[in-house]
Scaffold this motif. Structure first.
Motif, mmCIF file in Angstrom:
data_model
loop_
_atom_site.group_PDB
_atom_site.id
_atom_site.type_symbol
_atom_site.label_atom_id
_atom_site.label_comp_id
_atom_site.label_asym_id
_atom_site.label_seq_id
_atom_site.Cartn_x
_atom_site.Cartn_y
_atom_site.Cartn_z
ATOM 1 N N UNK A 134 51.297 -1.870 -66.883
ATOM 2 C CA UNK A 134 51.667 -2.271 -68.250
ATOM 3 C C UNK A 134 52.520 -3.524 -68.226
ATOM 4 N N UNK A 135 52.419 -4.324 -69.279
ATOM 5 C CA UNK A 135 53.083 -5.624 -69.272
ATOM 6 C C UNK A 135 54.578 -5.509 -68.997
ATOM 7 N N UNK A 136 55.220 -4.510 -69.585
ATOM 8 C CA UNK A 136 56.672 -4.416 -69.425
ATOM 9 C C UNK A 136 57.090 -4.140 -67.991
ATOM 10 N N UNK A 137 56.137 -3.755 -67.123
ATOM 11 C CA UNK A 137 56.474 -3.484 -65.722
ATOM 12 C C UNK A 137 55.921 -4.534 -64.769
ATOM 13 N N UNK A 138 55.452 -5.671 -65.301
ATOM 14 C CA UNK A 138 54.816 -6.684 -64.456
ATOM 15 C C UNK A 138 55.774 -7.738 -63.907
ATOM 16 N N UNK A 139 56.948 -7.828 -64.447
ATOM 17 C CA UNK A 139 57.813 -8.968 -64.163
ATOM 18 C C UNK A 139 58.031 -9.172 -62.666
ATOM 19 N N UNK A 140 58.444 -8.130 -61.962
ATOM 20 C CA UNK A 140 58.767 -8.278 -60.533
ATOM 21 C C UNK A 140 57.553 -8.713 -59.733
ATOM 22 N N UNK A 141 56.395 -8.048 -59.973
ATOM 23 C CA UNK A 141 55.194 -8.351 -59.207
ATOM 24 C C UNK A 141 54.644 -9.733 -59.527
#
Length: 314
Positions: A134-141
């Motif tokens: 999901x977009x909200x969990x993509x930042x780190x990757x």
């Protein structure tokens, strides 16, 4: 696409009630509407009196009879003002490691814009596995991918696409024949212990769940196409490798009956596969997401495309 399916007919019985009993005065139903799935917004005009329709005489005579009266109702697909797209598309290619994601705010601006994210910054290129996140969990990757490949990272980071989600996911099955003998009237059965109850359709094969078995999908080729060719020479036999025969299709699933399925955890992959009645060997390792922060709720956000390879060897 199919003229035989482009027409729909129905019948409505309209009765008169007191005090409107004048048989010569006919009033058609008003306020027509169409409720669609892919195009849900339609606007219909009022019934317009047209020339009486002709239809075969019920007595069986060759002559046609005319209706007492006919009306025409025209309905057009409409798009409410200010409403943007509901879906978006990402691009990938075998010759590029990065996924081109949906554009920033492709389906509109978020209801509550976070100051940490920009509605104008370009979307970050992604590694393939991040499409499952999901977009909200993509930042780190996504930022780690940019750092690895020396891609520019805007500050602030871009907002998501804010597009709608589907009610399920899709899978792709590809059958390879590496043998020198073709398979005629092939069939395959796939056990999906957790995902099979959500099976909707298979598009290039004939497919259905087995009666009395809620975890197995049975598939075979369409009539006239149920022939898996043998391995053949390449375009240049002196240089090119041999080419296997293959057939493939897409299978769609819905999440209505499988709300607890964890696709990224491997629930979307088969537990057993049979080809022409013989059980196939499966890998012992499944392609799972590298992220530990998302679980069964991922199914709400993504369409998963997976490949199941059945290698037919001697």
């Amino acid at each position: 696409m199919d003229p035989s399916k482009s027409i729909s007919a129905f019948q409505i019985n309209v009765f008169k009630m007191p005090p409107d009993l004048n048989r010569s005065l006919l009033s058609p139903p008003q306020n027509w509407g169409i409720s669609g799935r892919l195009n849900p917004s339609y606007k219909c005009g009022p019934p317009v009196l047209v020339s009486p329709s002709q239809y075969p005489d019920p007595s069986g005579l060759l002559s046609d009879s005319a209706a007492m009266a006919s009306w025409q109702v025209v309905c057009n697909i409409t798009k409410p003002k200010g409403v943007g797209p509901r879906y978006c598309v990402s691009f990938s290619a075998y010759y590029n490691e990065s996924i081109i994601p949906c554009p920033t705010c492709a389906c509109g601006f978020p209801a509550n814009t976070n100051r940490m994210f920009s509605t104008k910054s370009p979307a970050l290129l992604l590694p393939s596995q991040v499409l499952l996140v999901p977009f909200e969990n993509r930042t780190t990757l996504s930022t780690a991918w940019a750092d690895l490949h020396h891609f520019p990272v805007p500050n602030p980071l871009p907002c998501g696409d804010n597009c709608g989600t589907t009610g399920g996911w899709s899978a792709r099955i590809t059958i390879f024949n590496w043998d020198e003998i073709p398979f005629v009237d092939w069939f395959t059965a796939i056990e999906l212990d957790k995902a099979a109850p959500g099976f909707e359709a298979v598009y290039s094969f004939n497919g259905s769940t087995l009666n009395g078995v809620n975890n197995t999908i049975f598939m075979q080729g369409l009539p006239g196409l149920n022939y898996l060719v043998a391995e053949t020479d390449g375009a240049n036999p002196q240089k090119d490798p041999r080419v296997p025969g293959k057939q493939q299709s897409v299978i769609s699933f819905t999440k209505k009956l499988t709300t607890g399925v964890n696709i990224s955890g491997g629930d979307g992959f088969p537990t057993k596969v049979f080809f022409n009645g013989e059980e196939c060997s499966l890998p012992k390792v499944l392609p799972k997401s590298n992220s530990h922060i998302f679980g069964s709720s991922l199914l709400t956000y993504v369409i998963l495309a997976l490949a199941v390879f059945l290698a037919m060897q001697k």
